[in-house]
Write a protein that holds these residues in place. Structure first.
Motif, PDB file in Angstrom:
ATOM      1  N   ALA A 169       0.877  -1.158   0.106  1.00  0.00           N
ATOM      2  CA  ALA A 169       0.095  -0.095   0.268  1.00  0.00           C
ATOM      3  C   ALA A 169       0.756   1.371  -0.054  1.00  0.00           C
ATOM      4  O   ALA A 169       2.241   1.236   0.449  1.00  0.00           O
ATOM      5  CB  ALA A 169      -0.840   0.010   1.344  1.00  0.00           C
ATOM      6  N   CYS A 170       0.245   2.094  -0.330  1.00  0.00           N
ATOM      7  CA  CYS A 170       1.026   3.623  -0.606  1.00  0.00           C
ATOM      8  C   CYS A 170       0.329   4.819  -0.106  1.00  0.00           C
ATOM      9  O   CYS A 170      -0.768   5.050  -0.595  1.00  0.00           O
ATOM     10  CB  CYS A 170       1.795   3.743  -1.668  1.00  0.00           C
ATOM     11  N   PHE A 171       0.910   5.631   0.748  1.00  0.00           N
ATOM     12  CA  PHE A 171       0.306   7.070   1.050  1.00  0.00           C
ATOM     13  C   PHE A 171       0.979   8.125  -0.002  1.00  0.00           C
ATOM     14  O   PHE A 171       2.050   7.835  -0.237  1.00  0.00           O
ATOM     15  CB  PHE A 171       0.618   7.712   2.315  1.00  0.00           C
ATOM     16  N   VAL A 172       0.028   8.481  -1.026  1.00  0.00           N
ATOM     17  CA  VAL A 172       0.641   9.314  -2.202  1.00  0.00           C
ATOM     18  C   VAL A 172       1.202  10.305  -1.840  1.00  0.00           C
ATOM     19  O   VAL A 172       1.874  11.099  -2.547  1.00  0.00           O
ATOM     20  CB  VAL A 172      -0.664   9.311  -3.257  1.00  0.00           C
ATOM     21  N   LYS A 173       0.588  10.954  -0.624  1.00  0.00           N
ATOM     22  CA  LYS A 173       1.285  12.095  -0.209  1.00  0.00           C
ATOM     23  C   LYS A 173       1.630  12.136   1.347  1.00  0.00           C
ATOM     24  O   LYS A 173       0.910  11.106   2.023  1.00  0.00           O
ATOM     25  CB  LYS A 173       0.699  13.381  -0.600  1.00  0.00           C
ATOM     26  N   LYS A 174       2.186  13.025   2.045  1.00  0.00           N
ATOM     27  CA  LYS A 174       2.511  12.956   3.512  1.00  0.00           C
ATOM     28  C   LYS A 174       1.219  13.332   4.348  1.00  0.00           C
ATOM     29  O   LYS A 174       0.621  14.451   4.100  1.00  0.00           O
ATOM     30  CB  LYS A 174       3.567  13.984   3.697  1.00  0.00           C
ATOM     31  N   PRO A 175       0.658  12.292   4.844  1.00  0.00           N
ATOM     32  CA  PRO A 175      -0.546  12.643   5.800  1.00  0.00           C
ATOM     33  C   PRO A 175      -0.395  13.832   6.513  1.00  0.00           C
ATOM     34  O   PRO A 175       0.362  14.001   7.000  1.00  0.00           O
ATOM     35  CB  PRO A 175      -1.037  11.366   6.487  1.00  0.00           C
ATOM     36  N   GLY A 176      -1.748  14.497   6.787  1.00  0.00           N
ATOM     37  CA  GLY A 176      -1.623  15.712   7.547  1.00  0.00           C
ATOM     38  C   GLY A 176      -3.007  16.005   8.108  1.00  0.00           C
ATOM     39  O   GLY A 176      -3.916  15.424   7.639  1.00  0.00           O
ATOM     40  N   PHE A 177      -2.989  16.658   9.316  1.00  0.00           N
ATOM     41  CA  PHE A 177      -4.376  16.984   9.812  1.00  0.00           C
ATOM     42  C   PHE A 177      -5.302  17.907   8.961  1.00  0.00           C
ATOM     43  O   PHE A 177      -4.921  19.015   8.121  1.00  0.00           O
ATOM     44  CB  PHE A 177      -4.142  17.817  11.020  1.00  0.00           C
ATOM     45  N   PHE A 178      -6.277  17.557   8.968  1.00  0.00           N
ATOM     46  CA  PHE A 178      -7.612  18.520   8.086  1.00  0.00           C
ATOM     47  C   PHE A 178      -7.322  18.635   6.839  1.00  0.00           C
ATOM     48  O   PHE A 178      -7.701  19.683   6.202  1.00  0.00           O
ATOM     49  CB  PHE A 178      -7.659  19.962   8.787  1.00  0.00           C
ATOM     50  N   LYS A 179      -6.637  17.691   6.362  1.00  0.00           N
ATOM     51  CA  LYS A 179      -6.389  17.783   4.832  1.00  0.00           C
ATOM     52  C   LYS A 179      -6.533  16.379   4.219  1.00  0.00           C
ATOM     53  O   LYS A 179      -6.389  15.465   5.023  1.00  0.00           O
ATOM     54  CB  LYS A 179      -5.031  18.478   4.351  1.00  0.00           C
ATOM     55  N   LEU A 180      -7.194  16.201   3.081  1.00  0.00           N
ATOM     56  CA  LEU A 180      -7.340  14.963   2.377  1.00  0.00           C
ATOM     57  C   LEU A 180      -6.065  14.208   2.282  1.00  0.00           C
ATOM     58  O   LEU A 180      -5.354  14.581   1.460  1.00  0.00           O
ATOM     59  CB  LEU A 180      -8.336  14.976   1.418  1.00  0.00           C
ATOM     60  N   ASN A 181      -6.138  12.873   2.784  1.00  0.00           N
ATOM     61  CA  ASN A 181      -4.971  12.082   2.730  1.00  0.00           C
ATOM     62  C   ASN A 181      -5.691  10.988   1.668  1.00  0.00           C
ATOM     63  O   ASN A 181      -6.909  10.723   1.500  1.00  0.00           O
ATOM     64  CB  ASN A 181      -4.695  11.389   4.004  1.00  0.00           C
ATOM     65  N   ARG A 182      -4.633  10.275   0.983  1.00  0.00           N
ATOM     66  CA  ARG A 182      -5.128   9.034   0.297  1.00  0.00           C
ATOM     67  C   ARG A 182      -4.107   8.127   0.532  1.00  0.00           C
ATOM     68  O   ARG A 182      -2.975   8.116   0.447  1.00  0.00           O
ATOM     69  CB  ARG A 182      -5.003   9.644  -1.436  1.00  0.00           C
ATOM     70  N   LEU A 183      -4.860   6.793   0.573  1.00  0.00           N
ATOM     71  CA  LEU A 183      -4.224   5.550   0.839  1.00  0.00           C
ATOM     72  C   LEU A 183      -4.167   4.552  -0.437  1.00  0.00           C
ATOM     73  O   LEU A 183      -5.575   4.375  -0.397  1.00  0.00           O
ATOM     74  CB  LEU A 183      -4.358   5.035   2.094  1.00  0.00           C
ATOM     75  N   ILE A 184      -3.726   4.057  -1.256  1.00  0.00           N
ATOM     76  CA  ILE A 184      -3.910   3.037  -2.277  1.00  0.00           C
ATOM     77  C   ILE A 184      -3.355   1.838  -1.624  1.00  0.00           C
ATOM     78  O   ILE A 184      -2.036   1.605  -1.249  1.00  0.00           O
ATOM     79  CB  ILE A 184      -3.182   3.583  -3.489  1.00  0.00           C
ATOM     80  N   VAL A 185      -4.330   1.113  -1.897  1.00  0.00           N
ATOM     81  CA  VAL A 185      -4.015  -0.670  -1.413  1.00  0.00           C
ATOM     82  C   VAL A 185      -3.771  -1.557  -2.664  1.00  0.00           C
ATOM     83  O   VAL A 185      -4.648  -1.583  -3.608  1.00  0.00           O
ATOM     84  CB  VAL A 185      -5.206  -1.281  -0.502  1.00  0.00           C
ATOM     85  N   GLY A 186      -2.810  -1.999  -2.921  1.00  0.00           N
ATOM     86  CA  GLY A 186      -2.611  -2.915  -4.108  1.00  0.00           C
ATOM     87  C   GLY A 186      -2.672  -4.307  -3.947  1.00  0.00           C
ATOM     88  O   GLY A 186      -3.301  -4.733  -2.764  1.00  0.00           O
ATOM     89  N   LYS A 187      -2.802  -4.891  -4.997  1.00  0.00           N
ATOM     90  CA  LYS A 187      -3.098  -6.490  -4.933  1.00  0.00           C
ATOM     91  C   LYS A 187      -1.953  -7.239  -4.285  1.00  0.00           C
ATOM     92  O   LYS A 187      -0.963  -6.776  -4.236  1.00  0.00           O
ATOM     93  CB  LYS A 187      -3.447  -7.085  -6.391  1.00  0.00           C
ATOM     94  N   PRO A 188      -2.429  -8.532  -3.451  1.00  0.00           N
ATOM     95  CA  PRO A 188      -1.289  -9.072  -2.827  1.00  0.00           C
ATOM     96  C   PRO A 188      -0.270  -9.738  -3.615  1.00  0.00           C
ATOM     97  O   PRO A 188      -0.629 -10.165  -4.892  1.00  0.00           O
ATOM     98  CB  PRO A 188      -2.393 -10.362  -2.498  1.00  0.00           C
ATOM     99  N   ILE A 189       0.862  -9.819  -3.244  1.00  0.00           N
ATOM    100  CA  ILE A 189       1.975 -10.324  -3.836  1.00  0.00           C
ATOM    101  C   ILE A 189       2.112 -11.844  -2.967  1.00  0.00           C
ATOM    102  O   ILE A 189       2.449 -11.897  -1.677  1.00  0.00           O
ATOM    103  CB  ILE A 189       3.211  -9.330  -3.281  1.00  0.00           C
ATOM    104  N   TYR A 190       2.313 -12.733  -3.751  1.00  0.00           N
ATOM    105  CA  TYR A 190       2.365 -14.163  -3.334  1.00  0.00           C
ATOM    106  C   TYR A 190       3.610 -14.551  -3.661  1.00  0.00           C
ATOM    107  O   TYR A 190       4.158 -15.585  -4.573  1.00  0.00           O
ATOM    108  CB  TYR A 190       1.488 -15.189  -4.029  1.00  0.00           C
ATOM    109  N   LEU A 191       4.816 -14.179  -2.922  1.00  0.00           N
ATOM    110  CA  LEU A 191       6.153 -14.413  -3.177  1.00  0.00           C
ATOM    111  C   LEU A 191       6.555 -15.674  -3.082  1.00  0.00           C
ATOM    112  O   LEU A 191       7.361 -16.430  -3.809  1.00  0.00           O
ATOM    113  CB  LEU A 191       7.048 -13.616  -1.989  1.00  0.00           C
ATOM    114  N   HIS A 192       5.901 -16.483  -2.117  1.00  0.00           N
ATOM    115  CA  HIS A 192       6.181 -18.148  -1.992  1.00  0.00           C
ATOM    116  C   HIS A 192       5.705 -19.001  -3.021  1.00  0.00           C
ATOM    117  O   HIS A 192       6.101 -20.079  -3.019  1.00  0.00           O
ATOM    118  CB  HIS A 192       5.429 -18.592  -0.510  1.00  0.00           C
TER     119      HIS A 192
END
Length: 210
Positions: A143-166
């Motif tokens: 997952a990735c926060f596309v910008k630095k989270p901050g108070f009272f401003k819209l944050n965005r978190l993107i969740v990616g598809k699972p990686i099955y290394l094994h």
């Protein structure tokens, strides 16, 4: 119980103070062992993850000094955090605890950069996530926060598809030495930071079409 009590009390205030839009929430498995890993820029990151991804109860690996005081330590443990000594070459107790959680089919959140970092660039990751994933046959959800989270401003978190290394051919029946773990960590690194690149490219493309 303490975790859900805190969530009920703080949910609405957190919506106001740390407004966050999550993309790709469906990529996080609803049950079974999983390692959730993202870039780490502020102390707010685990709070955002805990209250926005309520479909899973996470166990957070957190720096040992945060547990120094009894009150803060008790609070952190109550919400699912457990200590790790990042200064030590290997914290055996934290390693055993993580493996225990994964074998119990729980979700563990680890910040693979090893601390808070400026994530405008792709930072080198520690090999812990790769080691845990290969040792316990656990999928990794980047997952990735596309910008630095901050108070009272819209944050965005993107969740990616699972990686099955094994399940990847290059890691099957192989000894997890440093070279192999470096390769696995590189895949995880791309899994995290490519999400940000893709998001920014889509944003630019939309602007160009206007």
């Amino acid at each position: 119980m303490f975790f859900y009590f805190c969530l009920i009390i703080l949910y609405i205030p957190l919506l106001i103070v740390l407004p966050t839009r999550v993309t790709g929430k469906k990529n996080l498995p609803k049950k079974g062992r999983v390692i959730f890993c993202t870039n780490h820029q502020t102390l707010c990151d685990p709070v955002i993850i805990a209250y926005k991804l309520t479909g899973r109860r996470f166990r957070f690996m957190a720096k040992k000094p945060l547990f120094k005081h009894k009150i803060s330590g008790a609070f952190l443990k109550g919400i699912g955090a457990y200590p790790v000594d990042y200064k030590a070459a290997t914290d055996i107790k934290a390693v055993k605890q993580t493996i225990k959680y994964l074998k119990e089919e729980k979700a563990v959140c680890i910040f693979p950069e090893g601390g808070r970092r400026d994530s405008d660039i792709n930072n080198e990751l520690k090999n812990g996530v790769a080691m845990f994933a290969l040792r316990t046959n656990t999928p990794v959800v980047p997952a990735c926060f596309v910008k630095k989270p901050g108070f009272f401003k819209l944050n965005r978190l993107i969740v990616g598809k699972p990686i099955y290394l094994h399940e990847m051919e290059q890691f099957k029946d192989k000894k997890a030495d440093k070279e192999l773990l470096d390769q696995a960590s590189d895949i995880i690194n791309h899994g995290i930071f490519d999400l940000k690149t893709e998001y920014e490219n889509k944003k630019k493309s939309k602007k160009n079409r206007k």
